[in-house]
Design an enzyme around this catalytic site. Sequence first.
Site, PDB file in Angstrom:
ATOM      1  N   ASP A  31       0.818  -1.218   0.000  1.00 41.50           N
ATOM      2  CA  ASP A  31       0.000   0.000   0.000  1.00 41.50           C
ATOM      3  C   ASP A  31       0.857   1.276   0.000  1.00 41.50           C
ATOM      4  OD1 ASP A  31      -2.081  -1.874   0.416  1.00 41.50           O
ATOM      5  OD2 ASP A  31      -1.945  -1.635   2.584  1.00 41.50           O
ATOM      6  N   GLU A 244     -11.535  -0.133  -3.180  1.00 42.54           N
ATOM      7  CA  GLU A 244     -10.712   0.435  -2.093  1.00 42.54           C
ATOM      8  C   GLU A 244      -9.512   1.148  -2.729  1.00 42.54           C
ATOM      9  OE1 GLU A 244      -9.494  -2.994   0.204  1.00 42.54           O
ATOM     10  OE2 GLU A 244      -8.192  -3.742  -1.363  1.00 42.54           O
TER      11      GLU A 244
HETATM   12  O1  FUB Z   1      -3.222  -3.587   3.456  1.00 43.35           O
HETATM   13  C1  FUB Z   1      -4.510  -3.894   3.926  1.00 43.35           C
HETATM   14  C2  FUB Z   1      -5.514  -3.588   2.875  1.00 43.35           C
HETATM   15  O2  FUB Z   1      -5.246  -4.339   1.709  1.00 43.35           O
HETATM   16  C3  FUB Z   1      -5.504  -2.167   2.395  1.00 43.35           C
HETATM   17  O3  FUB Z   1      -6.067  -1.262   3.287  1.00 43.35           O
HETATM   18  C4  FUB Z   1      -6.219  -2.343   1.110  1.00 43.35           C
HETATM   19  O4  FUB Z   1      -6.168  -1.251   0.252  1.00 43.35           O
HETATM   20  C5  FUB Z   1      -5.527  -3.564   0.561  1.00 43.35           C
HETATM   21  O5  FUB Z   1      -4.316  -3.260  -0.062  1.00 43.35           O
END
Ligand code: FUB
Length: 345
Positions: A31, A244
């Site tokens: 991320d 997301e």
């Molecule tokens: O790293 C945990 C979660 O996985 C993140 O918040 C999302 O965007 C995905 O990458």
Amino acid sequence: MPEENIAHINFDDLNNRAISTPLVKHIYTADPSAHVFNGKIYIYPSHDIDAGDAFDDLGSHFAMEDYHVISMDSPQSEAVDHGIALHVNDVPWAEKQMWAPDAAEKDGTYYLFFPAKGHDGIFRIGVATSASPVGPFTPQPDAIKNSFSIDPAVFKDDDGSYYMYFGGIWGGQLQRWRTGIFNAEQPESPFAFLPGASEPALCAKVAKLSNDLSAFAEEPKDIVILDENDQPLLQGDTDRRFFEASWMHTYKDKYYFSYSTGDTHFLCYAIGDNPCGPFRYAGRILEPVVGWTSHHSICEFEGKWYLFYHDSSMSKGVTHLRSIKVTELTYDENGHIQTIKPYKD
Ligand code: FUB
């Protein structure tokens, strides 16, 4: 590339074909939110660990506990790990799951924005500050008032306003906030409380931040993504709808909102005329990587553009053990981002 498809991957071959290598190899990182502060690149990633939690569709296996900041003099130079910048044990309101963070600078203070699950099992977004871009960061005692869900990305507009983009469905809980109040009903399933396939998709959220970057200055609004017929993308349009990993950048006076499609594993983008949209879907930035998640940031350095992203190649496909990477990103003459393939054919 979802985990169920990795059984037959030859990882030596895959890593030979990868367009870039992990920026750090001594820890797992994911991320990556990259920014240029004072002429240097600072990356704010998640710090992946294997805490032994079972894999589920709510992301319980992403059980991260702290953040490290990584710096680079240029996208080609060595990546330096500055150690623990913030630990969950130092955040009074947070219990676990320190997911994708971001950072911003204002008047010489550096702000780290991060999601975590509180002691009530609800994801909120917190803020911590430091005089240095690499921390250590001192957290506020409480999460940002009225914050919810995950994946904050903070963007500074040309007029000096700061906006936070956030949200994520399934384990990110966005679907439980559709009425403005957290819906704690059972079942735990990530598919419960989502709109139907032919309804408008759940949107990422945006809120202008207060002058001290520690509160929302307004009610969060929807980031609406329109299709080619000016209609909002539908929840069933899983190759294009928001899941997301929000990010915002500008290019030639246009606003580019980019995000992950989650269960279809694409990084996509949409273009608008202002920071709050609406935005029109414009295409894919990155084809699927090895690992379930895809997440990114886009950053300009010395006149060139770069995509910071992650994959699970170093862990041989373990979903929650990812590695951050960087590659150049280019635009065509119409401002469209050229789709990147993470592995050569
Ligand atoms: O790293 C945990 C979660 O996985 C993140 O918040 C999302 O965007 C995905 O990458």
